[in-house]
Design an enzyme around this catalytic site. Structure first.
Site, PDB file in Angstrom:
ATOM      1  N   ASP A 199     -22.716   2.140 -11.761  1.00  5.45           N
ATOM      2  CA  ASP A 199     -23.978   2.418 -11.072  1.00  5.45           C
ATOM      3  C   ASP A 199     -24.933   3.156 -12.023  1.00  5.45           C
ATOM      4  OD1 ASP A 199     -25.841   2.440  -9.083  1.00  5.45           O
ATOM      5  OD2 ASP A 199     -24.891   4.012  -7.877  1.00  5.45           O
ATOM      6  N   GLY A 207     -26.789  11.828  -1.683  1.00  2.00           N
ATOM      7  CA  GLY A 207     -26.551  10.426  -2.004  1.00  2.00           C
ATOM      8  C   GLY A 207     -25.961   9.733  -0.807  1.00  2.00           C
ATOM      9  N   GLY A 208     -25.394   8.581  -1.025  1.00  2.00           N
ATOM     10  CA  GLY A 208     -24.851   7.768   0.046  1.00  2.00           C
ATOM     11  C   GLY A 208     -23.829   8.499   0.893  1.00  2.00           C
TER      12      GLY A 208
END
Ligand code: NAG
Ligand code: NAG
Ligand code: NAG
Ligand code: NAG
Ligand code: NAG
Ligand code: NAG
Ligand code: NAG
Length: 733
Positions: free
Chosen positions: A547, A431-432
């Site tokens: 999110d 992920g980020g």
């Protein structure tokens, strides 16, 4: 019916005078201050010249403090002095009157009344009430009140009609009656009458002016002499006292009784006169020089400041301040301290606090992580020592106590072994800020357990915060549709979180890579909605996911939904400064209102969930960058299609073939409501979950068939669950 009414007037001889005029003399030294356990504080006094005036003079007779209110026979016993409110408590006699059944004459009449007209006392109308108990009685109260020229009169009647309807605790004119008294009443007399109605269930009635809080009616009071006997003939009474005529007048004339610097004059509310009181922040005796002393609001007993603040006492008050590097802020009317980001780079912006312990835990975690990052190159045993010294153990206890035994602190070695040295072949996704690895960790039982290990790529303050938050949130929640946090590892330079392993990929992969039955789609939607509704209702302020998207909904062996990735979650609305840095979420799912107001609410999660629901219904991706501009956003396309009543065009073929018309109509309507521009028009997550539950029941898909569909899905995903490769789809901002 006959009415016997007897009245007796008290002869009251009084030679005392009220206080006032002349300078208030200080009490001589050596006056006794207690009698029979009662504190007799100035202006009251025991013995000659010990009280402010004769009206306050108390006689101590064989250990009983007596106050002369009426005639010599009418001395009352002093029970207590409350200087702060200008009140005293005394005894008062219970009056009685009985009817001799044989002769029909009134006997055993004891009349009561008090005359304080010439004294600095008035019967408190707030604390006292006039009560009478007994059957078939009439009681009259006549008296004098300050500010009223005429005699005041009130009274009440008690009738029993046999004794069946008498109720304990209720003084409602059946066996018992009561009445309030006039404000400023300074003398009264009682007159009692006995009504004979042929069934004299009780021969006596009893009455008294008394402290209302001390009276509680019992059935036996109406028919026996229990009220009189139980109280030994006397009941408590509250009197207001005053020391002079009027504040202004007293201050001017010099006969001012409020001695000392911190004593203030308060005019009486029930008639002429004043009392003294210690000014704000002081306590003690306002009638004595230096009698008012400062209250230490910071003492452990008083606890003047909210928890976490530094309390500073000073004469007449106290200050609550925050520790260095934090500032005071008002959150929902409660003062709390928050770290000041501008001044302290090390202090981590704690988003919100679920109680103080929640905030503390995040703080401890974040500081620990920051610290560990700085110590990247330090030796392992040194790190270990710091881990312990900096609260790692405390944190461990806190987290493990919350989840039972389920929470484990792993060592770096354990996780290194588990992932084969964080080998790329074990990467589940990235992920980020983090990479997720698959691994096997040993369990307490000697076996091993498949887990997912989330490791930060780069440790900056944001990631620290996210890790801390995620750990706190997940350690608190326990829901079958939320990915379980099993443990963490803090002794390494980049902290890691260990989750249960969820084998079947993400909802995104399922929708965009397989043929999925409507029943399965509906079930996954329902399960996801339930987990979000749980999050929203779990705590106050609510936990927001922040999110919600199909890649954050994982699927387990039986394709049950498990919501994951709480990095963007917040525990409550944040302050403005934090809102700006908080913008996260994923394009295509972001609440349009949130983008304008920067206010993340439960309804933002509802919007994002609406997009997931659309994905489930249409099988389309939320953003399709290669289409014509007006068709890029799935939600915009859907809303337009709904408006033009051609929604069937974008619904997935599979869904269309299985969902009955009315069902499809309802679920698209629900999606539309979730996607309303204005958050307040959207339903709550709880409502969404309930409606999806209802639709599931309506669909009535047999379980066996659902299981077959799942098998089909497995095949379409090619191979066994464990060999499915993961692909994290994220919109690059
Ligand atoms: C009380 O005060 C009066 C006048 O100030 C004085 O004459 C008298 O002796 C005092 N009595 C006692 C017992 O101190
Ligand atoms: C005296 O001060 C106390 C504390 O400030 C307050 O509770 C009380 O009501 C005051 N008494 C009067 C008679 O005003
Ligand atoms: C009056 O009181 C006396 C003693 O207190 C008691 O013996 C007597 O029974 C009472 N009479 C009535 C009629 O209550
Ligand atoms: C109360 O006492 C005052 C003064 O001593 C007197 O004038 C008044 O008549 C008395 N009141 C009653 C009801 O006896
Ligand atoms: C009610 O009155 C009857 C006689 O009239 C008596 O026997 C009974 O004990 C009374 N009940 C109560 C609760 O006082
Ligand atoms: C009444 O008097 C008795 C004996 O003198 C005593 O034991 C009891 O505590 C007193 N009750 C009240 C309410 O004063
Ligand atoms: C208490 O706080 C106020 C406002 O913050 C400040 O003006 C005052 O000097 C402080 N007093 C003390 C004694 O610290």
């Amino acid at each position: 019916m006959t009415l016997f009414l007897g009245v007796a007037v008290l002869a009251l001889q009084l030679a005392t005078v009220a206080a006032g005029g002349g300078a208030a003399p200080p009490p001589p030294l050596g006056c006794p201050t207690t009698c029979g356990g009662v504190h007799v504080e100035f202006p009251f006094g025991i013995g000659p010249n010990c009280s402010l005036s004769d009206g306050f003079s108390v006689e101590c007779v064989r250990g009983t403090p007596l106050l002369r209110l009426g005639t010599a026979e009418q001395t009352v016993k002093l029970l207590g002095v409350d200087l702060g409110h200008g009140k005293i408590r005394t005894t008062n006699a219970i009056a009685s009157q009985c009817l001799d059944e044989r002769t029909g004459k009134l006997v055993n009449t004891s009349w009561a009344g008090l005359n304080a007209t010439a004294l600095p006392y008035r019967f408190s109308d707030e604390d006292n009430r006039f009560f009478a108990v007994g059957c078939s009685g009439l009681v009259l109260l006549t008296g004098r009140a300050s500010g009223v020229d005429e005699e005041v009169m009130s009274g009440c009647i008690s009738v029993c009609y046999g004794n069946k309807s008498i109720r304990s605790g209720s003084c409602s004119n059946t066996g018992c009656c009561e009445t309030v008294i006039t404000k400023g009443l300074s003398s009264y007399l009682l007159a009692m009458g006995k009504l004979t109605d042929g069934t004299p269930v009780n021969r006596c009635i009893y009455a008294a002016l008394m402290e209302a809080a001390s009276f509680s009616f019992e059935v036996a009071y109406a028919t026996t002499d229990k009220f009189y006997r139980k109280n030994n003939g006397t009941v408590p009474l509250v009197l207001n006292f005053v020391v002079g005529n009027e504040c202004k007048e007293a201050q001017a004339s010099g006969g001012y009784a409020c001695a000392g610097d911190h004593s203030v004059c308060v005019d009486a509310v029930d008639g002429p006169g004043y009392v003294c009181n210690c000014s704000h922040g002081y306590t003690g005796n306002p009638y004595l020089r230096n009698g008012c002393i400062d209250i230490d609001e910071c003492s452990p007993k008083n606890q003047g400041c909210p928890v976490g603040m530094i309390c500073t006492n000073f004469p007449g008050g106290y200050n609550c301040s925050c520790p260095e590097g934090e500032y005071k802020t008002n959150k929902n009317g409660v003062l709390i301290c928050e770290p000041d980001k501008k001044r302290s780079s090390l202090s981590v912006s704690v988003i919100i606090i679920i109680g103080v312990s929640g905030g503390l835990v995040i703080g401890v975690i974040s500081m620990l992580i920051t610290y560990l990052v700085r110590q990247r190159r330090a030796l392992a045993d040194v790190k270990r020592k710091y881990f312990e010294r900096h609260g790692g153990l405390l944190l461990y206890e806190e987290l493990s106590s919350r989840q039972g035994n389920a929470f484990t602190i792993y060592t770096e070695e354990q996780l290194d072994n588990a992932t084969n040295g964080f080998d790329d072949s074990n990467v589940l996704g990235c992920g980020g800020h983090a990479t997720v690895y698959k691994g096997r960790v040993p369990t307490a039982g000697g076996g091993d357990l498949l887990v997912a290990i989330k490791r930060c790529k780069v440790m900056d303050e944001t990631s620290n915060k996210e890790f801390g938050k995620e750990m706190l949130i997940l350690s608190q929640v326990n829901h079958k549709n939320i990915v379980k946090l099993l443990g963490c590892c803090l002794e390494v330079d980049v902290p890691m979180l260990v989750y249960e392993y969820v084998p079947n990929g993400t909802l995104y992969q399922l929708i965009h890579g397989a043929v999925v039955s409507f029943a399965t789609r509906l079930r996954i939607a329902h399960e996801s909605a339930e987990s979000l509704a749980y999050l929203h209702s779990f705590a106050s302020p609510p936990i927001l996911h922040g999110d919600v998207k199909s890649t954050n909904i994982l699927l387990d062996e039986s394709f049950m939904a498990k919501v994951s990735d709480f990095g963007a979650s917040i525990l409550a609305p944040t302050d403005e400064a934090q809102l700006v840095t908080m913008v996260q979420g994923t394009c295509g799912y972001l609440d349009p209102e949130y983008m304008q107001t920067c206010q993340l609410t439960e309804k933002s999660d509802v919007y994002s969930f609406g997009v997931v629901l659309l994905e489930l219904l249409t099988g389309k991706k939320p953003l399709c960058l290669d289409g014509p501009e007006e068709e890029r956003s799935l939600s915009a396309r859907f809303v337009a299609a709904m408006r033009e009543k051609r929604v069937e065009e974008i619904v997935d073929e599979q869904v269309k073939s299985e969902a009955r018309g009315e069902l499809l109509e309802e679920i698209t309507q629900l999606a539309l409501e979730c996607l309303q521009m204005c958050g307040s028009d959207r339903p709550t997550m709880k409502e969404v979950a309930e409606r999806l539950g209802g639709l599931r029941r309506l669909h009535q898909h047999p379980w066996t068939q659902d299981a077959v569909e799942i098998e089909e899905v497995r095949c379409l995903l090619h191979g066994s669950p464990e060999s499915i490769s993961f692909e994290m789809v994220r919109c690059q901002q």
